[in-house]
Design a protein around this motif. Sequence first.
Motif, short mmCIF file in Angstrom:
data_model
loop_
_atom_site.label_atom_id
_atom_site.label_comp_id
_atom_site.label_asym_id
_atom_site.label_seq_id
_atom_site.Cartn_x
_atom_site.Cartn_y
_atom_site.Cartn_z
N VAL A 16 137.52 129.56 26.34
CA VAL A 16 138.40 130.45 27.24
C VAL A 16 137.67 131.07 28.50
N THR A 17 136.31 131.30 28.16
CA THR A 17 135.51 131.57 29.69
C THR A 17 135.59 130.35 30.46
N TYR A 18 135.25 129.21 29.93
CA TYR A 18 135.13 128.16 30.77
C TYR A 18 136.66 127.65 31.38
N LEU A 19 137.58 127.69 30.71
CA LEU A 19 138.73 127.39 31.00
C LEU A 19 139.21 128.67 32.50
N TYR A 20 138.65 129.79 32.21
CA TYR A 20 138.86 130.76 33.13
C TYR A 20 138.22 130.48 34.44
N VAL A 21 136.92 130.00 34.08
CA VAL A 21 136.07 129.88 35.47
C VAL A 21 136.46 128.76 36.07
N LYS A 22 136.96 127.66 35.51
CA LYS A 22 137.46 126.34 36.10
C LYS A 22 138.61 126.64 36.65
N THR A 71 134.22 139.47 25.71
CA THR A 71 132.80 139.95 25.35
C THR A 71 131.76 138.94 26.08
N PRO A 72 132.10 137.51 25.94
CA PRO A 72 131.01 136.55 26.72
C PRO A 72 131.12 136.62 28.05
N LEU A 73 132.25 136.99 28.68
CA LEU A 73 132.37 137.14 30.04
C LEU A 73 131.51 138.31 30.40
N ALA A 74 131.64 139.64 29.92
CA ALA A 74 130.99 140.71 30.26
C ALA A 74 129.60 140.62 29.88
N PHE A 75 129.06 139.72 28.77
CA PHE A 75 127.66 139.57 28.39
C PHE A 75 127.11 138.77 29.48
N ALA A 76 127.83 137.65 30.28
CA ALA A 76 127.18 136.59 31.10
C ALA A 76 126.93 137.10 32.24
N ASN A 77 127.54 138.14 32.88
CA ASN A 77 127.08 138.34 34.08
C ASN A 77 127.27 140.04 34.35
N ASN A 78 127.03 140.18 35.56
CA ASN A 78 127.03 141.72 35.83
C ASN A 78 128.06 142.62 36.26
N THR A 118 135.08 147.12 24.21
CA THR A 118 134.04 146.77 23.19
C THR A 118 132.96 145.77 23.79
N ALA A 119 133.44 144.99 24.80
CA ALA A 119 132.26 144.38 25.49
C ALA A 119 131.65 145.04 26.24
N TYR A 120 131.84 146.21 27.01
CA TYR A 120 130.82 146.80 27.92
C TYR A 120 130.30 147.94 26.97
N LEU A 121 130.83 148.18 25.81
CA LEU A 121 129.96 149.08 24.74
C LEU A 121 128.96 148.21 24.42
N PHE A 122 129.14 147.13 23.97
CA PHE A 122 128.22 146.22 23.32
C PHE A 122 126.92 145.71 24.38
N LYS A 123 127.49 145.55 25.67
CA LYS A 123 126.60 145.16 26.74
C LYS A 123 125.42 146.32 26.68
N GLN A 124 125.94 147.45 26.62
CA GLN A 124 125.05 148.52 26.50
C GLN A 124 124.13 148.49 25.48
N VAL A 125 124.73 148.30 24.16
CA VAL A 125 123.80 148.35 22.91
C VAL A 125 122.88 147.03 23.13
N PHE A 126 123.09 145.85 23.70
CA PHE A 126 122.27 144.86 23.66
C PHE A 126 121.42 144.76 25.13
N GLN A 127 121.33 145.96 25.58
CA GLN A 127 120.68 146.03 27.02
C GLN A 127 119.36 145.77 26.92
N GLY A 128 118.70 145.01 27.80
CA GLY A 128 117.23 144.70 27.79
C GLY A 128 116.36 145.92 27.85
N GLY A 129 115.18 145.67 27.71
CA GLY A 129 114.16 146.86 28.04
C GLY A 129 114.45 147.76 26.62
N GLU A 130 113.85 148.94 26.82
CA GLU A 130 113.88 149.90 25.86
C GLU A 130 114.84 150.83 25.78
#
Lengths: 435, 320
Positions: free
Chosen positions: B270-276, B244-251, B130-142
Amino acid sequence: MEQYRPRKARRRPGAVLTALLLAASLVMGACGSGDDDASADGPVTISWGWWTNTPEKDALYRKWLGTFESSHPNIKIKSEFLPWDAYWDKVKTTTAGGNAYDVVGLCSCFAASYFDNEVFLDLKKFDDYGGSVAGAQPGPVGVFGWQDKQYALPVGVSVPLLGYNKDLFKAAGVAEPDPAVPMSFDAFKEMAKKLTKTSGSKVTQYALHPGSINFWESLIAMHGGSMYDNFVGPKKVTINSPQGIAGLADYASLFTEKIVPPIDEQRENQWLNGDLDSLRTGKVAMARVGPWNFADIAASSPNIGVAPLPKVGNELLLYSGANGYAISAESEHPKESWEFLKWMLKTENQVEFAKFSDVPVDVDALERLPEFITPTEFAPTLLASVPAFRPGLLTVQEELGKDVGLIIDDLGRGKLTPEQAAAKIEQKGNALLAQ
Amino acid sequence: MTMVLKPRRPGRRWWRREGVQGYLYISPWLLGFLMFGVAPLIAAFLTSLSKANVFRTIRFVGADNYKKILTDDPVFATIAKNMLIYVVASTVISIGLGLALALLLHRDFRGNHVFRTLIYVPSLLVGIATAYLFKQVFQGGEVGLANMFLGVFGAGPVNWLGNSEQPWLALVALILVNVWFAGGTMLIFLAGLKGIPPAYFEAARVDGAGPWQMFRRVTLPLLSPVIVFNTVMALIGHIQVFETPLAFANNGGISTGNPLGYENSLGTFVTYLYVKGFVYQDMGYASALAFIMFAATLVLTCLVLWFARRFTAYGDSERN
């Protein structure tokens, strides 16, 4: 009167035994090891890990490993190639769990934490260590040294080159750069401006995708400054100097002069992530490539040429990483793993490795580079760039590199001036290094 | 002949006792729980009191990690603010939209089973897909679907996920993803609605109640335990948002960009916990974050339950 005893308890000794066995099997299953080694008489299997590049390169890598197996019939290699992030996740977790590969592929960029925690064998403890590294360049070997110990040995050096799309140069009427002589930064920018194309207010083609070059480090050094007091185990950030600010100003000019895509667009599908992939889009004229791409270029992208990256002043300096191998401290086959490390440093094996991957660390193999590198026309560029190699950042403070990158991104966005960026990097970096 | 059974001495063959047998039967689970549940929990708590990386514990630091997180960590402060906005907005979407859809599909019309399936099935998709699906949905540009939709109204395009001028847009995108999962809460609401006897509605109708009054006076009170359950579950789920936030936040990987988004705009607990813990290898700090996250979840859940007590009807013993 008959004494009461529960029937269920009296008639189910088998069930009790089953419950006990189930509990025991769970404990044993959880604690057991999954060792799939060969028998004592047969060949020993060592596990081996690396990150995947392309299917073609992975296949060449496997072929190279096959050569080792042919020359060492008593040692088999169980290789595993994983995507970059997944590979480092696996190395980290298996090393922490005491179940790492016997031979761990390493990039110098992430090596410091492993070295500092002594999770690999000190290779100096092998009797024949001295003779085994005698033919290697001391610089790359030193990258994998840590506090008088040698936790890994380099297999190759990642020397970055400027790849360019010949078709886009031709279409813009721009002459291809000299393959052996680095152009000056100013001349490079003049050339690059002709390669950025616009349609109305929209940019349809960029001259350069900076990708993962980290070119600001080189620019600062070529101006006479330095990011850190020492790139290997730094104690202090030293970027906030006139030279450091000049280097950052040069880097920022790539954005203000529209030579590279804006930071926020760099990770969009349009321009891809830099490197060979971006060059292949036909919308980016130049990007970083390296000898690790040569096999792919020769096979499927004949329109890609290479040149040295531009220089400032008289000297070209390139900060990059070295790749190598370590032996897990938990390995049950340290001797066999050491055999592999010794084998990969031999001149012939270095030559074979360099044909599809990094620049060899063996001095003799490096001298023979023009004889075997393909495409052959790339050899002069590589030879001109190899002396410029300097080891990139090696620190246990992994936040440092990431935080510096984020500040540099804000410099590229125009949110910080070079002076502000230098001050912020110094303040944040020194706070981290003081921990 | 009568067989005389000798009484057994107490203490002998203890494993034949019924109680002991019971424990033996559940012992595989019990051992698993102790080994993989309780022991890691204790280990994590001890780690949270230490300076430790993924390889070893370096030294005991007492409550320093907790102190730093709560008083001297601007990243955590930003993330706590993100989480408050995200959890409240997402829970409202999950409950509001789920209830609205359930009320709509509770009505008897042709093909409503098809709609139920169509709305529910997407919520079964695994998080990262779902995260990658929505990364495409919210892709920048047109090229992104969200921007194409905005384009129909002459608006946009919006740089949703990589906008350094308006980094809050990424959080808005993250909240909107919850529309996709409304089917899950809808299904539970539907089950709750089915459990309300039709006689109540008939009685209300005879008394002259309109649709709104029936909803307000009959449906809502009788559905209140389900609403509380869904709210608590949604709350806990939203606090644990990760992929989802992890997939949204980077490439697509931890090695590119900031895994917490520009200026930490996409950072969650959780993403902060994971990163740390796994990127920067500060396991002591990450463990302390985990316990703070647990405490925050507990407090929020208790608050919801306390607040809900005043409005929840549990059968005949309501407001007990």
